[in-house]
Design an enzyme around this catalytic site. Structure first.
Site, PDB file in Angstrom:
ATOM      1  N   GLU A 144       0.877  -1.183   0.000  1.00 58.01           N
ATOM      2  CA  GLU A 144       0.000   0.000   0.000  1.00 58.01           C
ATOM      3  C   GLU A 144       0.909   1.225   0.000  1.00 58.01           C
ATOM      4  OE1 GLU A 144      -3.154  -0.264  -0.346  1.00 58.01           O
ATOM      5  OE2 GLU A 144      -3.363  -2.397   0.010  1.00 58.01           O
ATOM      6  N   LEU A 145       0.954   1.945  -1.133  1.00 60.12           N
ATOM      7  CA  LEU A 145       2.032   2.921  -1.347  1.00 60.12           C
ATOM      8  C   LEU A 145       1.519   4.360  -1.494  1.00 60.12           C
ATOM      9  CD1 LEU A 145       3.990   0.579  -3.790  1.00 60.12           C
ATOM     10  CD2 LEU A 145       4.100   0.673  -1.276  1.00 60.12           C
ATOM     11  N   CYS A 157      -2.105   9.208   2.948  1.00 56.17           N
ATOM     12  CA  CYS A 157      -1.766   8.682   1.624  1.00 56.17           C
ATOM     13  C   CYS A 157      -2.838   9.024   0.598  1.00 56.17           C
ATOM     14  CB  CYS A 157      -1.571   7.172   1.688  1.00 56.17           C
ATOM     15  SG  CYS A 157      -3.001   6.326   2.391  1.00 56.17           S
TER      16      CYS A 157
HETATM   17  P1  NAD Z   1       8.695   4.675   4.129  1.00 57.40           P
HETATM   18  O1  NAD Z   1       8.561   3.823   2.937  1.00 57.40           O
HETATM   19  O2  NAD Z   1       9.906   5.511   4.277  1.00 57.40           O
HETATM   20  O3  NAD Z   1       8.651   3.780   5.461  1.00 57.40           O
HETATM   21  C1  NAD Z   1       7.571   2.923   5.753  1.00 57.40           C
HETATM   22  C2  NAD Z   1       8.071   1.817   6.674  1.00 57.40           C
HETATM   23  O4  NAD Z   1       9.015   1.032   5.963  1.00 57.40           O
HETATM   24  C3  NAD Z   1       8.787   2.320   7.921  1.00 57.40           C
HETATM   25  O5  NAD Z   1       8.482   1.483   9.007  1.00 57.40           O
HETATM   26  C4  NAD Z   1      10.242   2.189   7.549  1.00 57.40           C
HETATM   27  O6  NAD Z   1      11.099   2.023   8.654  1.00 57.40           O
HETATM   28  C5  NAD Z   1      10.197   0.924   6.715  1.00 57.40           C
HETATM   29  N1  NAD Z   1      11.301   0.762   5.775  1.00 57.40           N
HETATM   30  C6  NAD Z   1      12.024   1.713   5.145  1.00 57.40           C
HETATM   31  N2  NAD Z   1      12.962   1.134   4.361  1.00 57.40           N
HETATM   32  C7  NAD Z   1      12.816  -0.215   4.500  1.00 57.40           C
HETATM   33  C8  NAD Z   1      13.475  -1.348   3.967  1.00 57.40           C
HETATM   34  N3  NAD Z   1      14.491  -1.217   3.111  1.00 57.40           N
HETATM   35  N4  NAD Z   1      13.057  -2.574   4.341  1.00 57.40           N
HETATM   36  C9  NAD Z   1      12.038  -2.722   5.200  1.00 57.40           C
HETATM   37  N5  NAD Z   1      11.371  -1.685   5.749  1.00 57.40           N
HETATM   38  C10 NAD Z   1      11.754  -0.443   5.395  1.00 57.40           C
HETATM   39  O7  NAD Z   1       7.370   5.534   4.200  1.00 57.40           O
HETATM   40  P2  NAD Z   1       6.996   6.659   5.284  1.00 57.40           P
HETATM   41  O8  NAD Z   1       7.719   7.903   4.946  1.00 57.40           O
HETATM   42  O9  NAD Z   1       7.145   6.109   6.644  1.00 57.40           O
HETATM   43  O10 NAD Z   1       5.445   6.830   5.044  1.00 57.40           O
HETATM   44  C11 NAD Z   1       4.908   7.742   4.168  1.00 57.40           C
HETATM   45  C12 NAD Z   1       4.545   7.055   2.875  1.00 57.40           C
HETATM   46  O11 NAD Z   1       3.598   6.020   3.130  1.00 57.40           O
HETATM   47  C13 NAD Z   1       3.866   7.986   1.895  1.00 57.40           C
HETATM   48  O12 NAD Z   1       4.361   7.739   0.624  1.00 57.40           O
HETATM   49  C14 NAD Z   1       2.397   7.596   1.995  1.00 57.40           C
HETATM   50  O13 NAD Z   1       1.650   7.913   0.842  1.00 57.40           O
HETATM   51  C15 NAD Z   1       2.506   6.130   2.218  1.00 57.40           C
HETATM   52  N6  NAD Z   1       1.299   5.562   2.819  1.00 57.40           N
HETATM   53  C16 NAD Z   1       0.498   4.776   2.050  1.00 57.40           C
HETATM   54  C17 NAD Z   1      -0.691   4.282   2.575  1.00 57.40           C
HETATM   55  C18 NAD Z   1      -1.617   3.431   1.737  1.00 57.40           C
HETATM   56  O14 NAD Z   1      -2.499   2.798   2.302  1.00 57.40           O
HETATM   57  N7  NAD Z   1      -1.460   3.397   0.428  1.00 57.40           N
HETATM   58  C19 NAD Z   1      -1.039   4.572   3.901  1.00 57.40           C
HETATM   59  C20 NAD Z   1      -0.186   5.358   4.658  1.00 57.40           C
HETATM   60  C21 NAD Z   1       0.996   5.849   4.104  1.00 57.40           C
END
Ligand code: NAD
Length: 534
Positions: free
Chosen positions: A271-272, A305
């Site tokens: 979910e991105l 998001c």
């Molecule tokens: P992010 O991708 O930086 O981090 C998300 C999670 O992934 C964190 O827990 C982080 O520690 C972990 N992570 C980072 N690198 C990793 C790796 N290499 N391996 C495993 N885990 C890793 O995102 P963010 O900045 O925390 O969140 C914001 C983003 O999330 C925005 O792009 C937003 O649109 C998206 N989002 C999407 C939804 C949805 O339902 N589509 C919901 C909420 C947030």
């Protein structure tokens, strides 16, 4: 007991002192983080966003800690999967009540760790109970064995049996830590799986509290493990030990997770991010549009998001909207407060503030106009940013094409609905869209042309996200798979096709002429096509 802290800022401005919620005591927080193993001794300073003060040192899990968490989860899962479904579901009936009874404490934790305003924080606490409510009704039907017809009527049967995958890794973001950490685990647990959750370091407190409440409701100890660490440090061990990965976060990280899950031949749901458009049609009710636009752009400080970063207005109504929207944005109450008064709170961190600010500065340097906002507000707290409305944003600007994820929105006039739809679809993302108009048929016809996993008519996102019976996910680079709906639970299961042959009728009988057998088989197939027996 309450704690009054003086916020610190990078610019020397001094925000007003703020009284921390009474529930957020050092002992309570220490108890929450003690669930996380960090045998290497490393910790991460988890801070109160409004002040920058360290609340608690969060243990950082080593690869060995993560492997041990999976061993414990797997042991607990073997037993949990044997519980009758009704007994498993009874845990969530009790949890539903507990979650609602303790919503204020959860709200306190969400607010201290994320800096969002209290209105959004309490709304976030409603999500797990809504998900529980939906799947408590739906899970018995979805998880019951389903008899299908076998290839030979009466003599064969095939039954679709849903088996839990085993241990599901959930990786969550900071923007809705409680909803993503807990809600996404509910269907997985109901289906008989165990969980290893990795929340974002910044926002580990509210999901840890959610796990505590689930255990108070009767979830067996060990079944829900929490590990912590920076993503790239803990991600590989987490994915390599999991049977399935549920990830919510940025598109860039989603690619990394998806690649590793693919190499391991395990499923994943991603979910991105989004760059979500809003299209206002000629006949839209402008007061409603402005109210919706305020939430769409600035709700959760622009860190949802599904929130709106691009607004398309018909030329004939552009100035009317612009004037009303700018005035309304300038009237927003933006402040650090643990009561329900402010309309908008802080961004999650100073680091994220710098990203948002860089997007605005880049747009301005390349010719965009700031209609209102555009600045950090250190006088309010370390990571506050003004509600910001831009016009003249182009594809050459970072905020024209990539997700800003802050309280920043761009306005665009359009000449025809076809042009508006083309502009809305001119993006790599496809998470959410919003269409406004009084003629619902016309608005739905426009919605149907938009490339997005969710489209809300006369709303921004809540109607789609709160419809727990319908799958919600992204298309294009906004994701793979979905949460909610039947697939939101079935994705956490493997199918076993249990097939029974009651009498040996398949294949030629010993001594039978093969041509005779083929004739019989062909006429049997013709008969099966015509009969109603399945
Ligand atoms: P992010 O991708 O930086 O981090 C998300 C999670 O992934 C964190 O827990 C982080 O520690 C972990 N992570 C980072 N690198 C990793 C790796 N290499 N391996 C495993 N885990 C890793 O995102 P963010 O900045 O925390 O969140 C914001 C983003 O999330 C925005 O792009 C937003 O649109 C998206 N989002 C999407 C939804 C949805 O339902 N589509 C919901 C909420 C947030």
């Amino acid at each position: 007991m309450t704690t009054t802290a003086q916020p610190t800022t990078t610019t020397g401005s001094t925000p007003p002192a703020i009284t921390r919620p009474a529930s957020v005591t050092p002992g309570f927080l220490q108890g929450l983080v003690s669930r996380v193993d960090g045998s290497g001794g490393a910790t991460w300073p988890l801070t109160e966003v409004y002040t920058g003060e360290v609340l608690v040192e969060l243990p950082q899990s080593t690869p060995g800690d993560i492997e041990r968490a999976f061993v414990k989860a797997r042991r607990a899962q073997a037993e949990w999967a044997q519980w009758p479904l009704a007994k498993r579901l009874a845990v969530f009936k009790r949890a539903h009540t507990l979650f609602l009874d303790h919503a204020e404490t959860t709200t306190d934790l969400i607010q201290v760790e994320s800096g969002k305003n209290r209105r959004m924080a309490i709304e976030e606490t409603c999500d797990p109970p809504m998900v529980m409510s939906h799947y408590l009704k739906r899970a018995p039907k979805l998880l019951a064995p389903t008899k299908r017809g076998g290839p030979v009527p009466f003599l064969t049967t095939s039954t679709e049996i849903r088996q839990p995958k085993g241990v599901v890794a959930i990786i969550g973001p900071w923007n809705f830590p409680f909803a993503t950490g807990i809600s996404d685990s509910i269907a997985a647990l109901m289906a008989g799986n165990a969980i290893v959750l990795k929340p974002d370091n910044k926002t580990a407190l509210s999901p840890l509290y959610g796990v505590q409440l689930l255990e108070e409701a009767g979830l067996p100890k060990g079944l829900f493990q929490v590990v912590c660490g920076e993503g790239p440090d803990v991600g590989p061990t987490l994915i390599d030990n999991a049977n399935y990965v549920m990830f919510t976060g940025s598109t860039a990280t989603g690619r990394v997770i998806g690649e590793r899950a693919g190499r391991n031949l395990i499923g994943c749901c991603l979910e991105l991010g989004g760059k979500n458009p809003m299209i206002v049609l000629e006949d839209a009710a402008m007061d409603d549009v402005v109210q919706g636009a305020l939430f769409g752009a600035f709700g959760n400080t622009g860190q949802i998001c599904m929130h709106i970063e691009r607004m398309y207005l018909p030329e004939s109504r552009y100035e009317e909207f612009k004037t009303a929207f700018v005035k309304a944005a300038e009237g927003l109450d933006v402040r650090a407060s643990y009561d329900f008064e402010p309309d908008m709170g802080s961004l999650v961190s100073v680091e994220h503030l710098r990203n948002v600010q860089a997007h605005v500065e880049d747009a301005v340097a390349k010719g965009a106009t700031v209609l209102t906002g555009g600045h950090a507000r250190p006088d309010l707290g370390p990571a506050f940013f003004e509600p910001t409305i831009l016009e003249g944003v182009t594809d050459e600007m970072r905020c024209g094409v990539t997700e800003t994820f802050g309280p920043v929105v761009a306005l665009y006039p359009y000449r025809s609905v076809d042009e508006a739809v083309a502009l809305a679809n001119d993006t790599d993302y496809g998470l959410n869209a919003s269409v406004w108009g009084t003629d619902l048929d016309a608005a739905c016809a426009v919605a149907a042309r938009i490339e997005a996993g969710n489209v809300n008519v006369n709303d921004i996102l809540a109607t789609a996200f709160a419809s727990k019976g319908t799958p919600s996910g992204g298309v294009k680079t906004s994701g793979v798979g979905a949460r909610h709906g039947d697939q939101g639970l079935l994705k956490y299961t493997d199918v076993q096709n249990l097939a029974v042959l009651k009498k040996q009728v398949m294949g030629a009988r010993p001594g039978q002429d093969y041509e005779e057998y083929v004739k019989g088989m062909v006429s049997g197939l013709k008969m099966m096509r015509k009969t109603r027996i399945r």
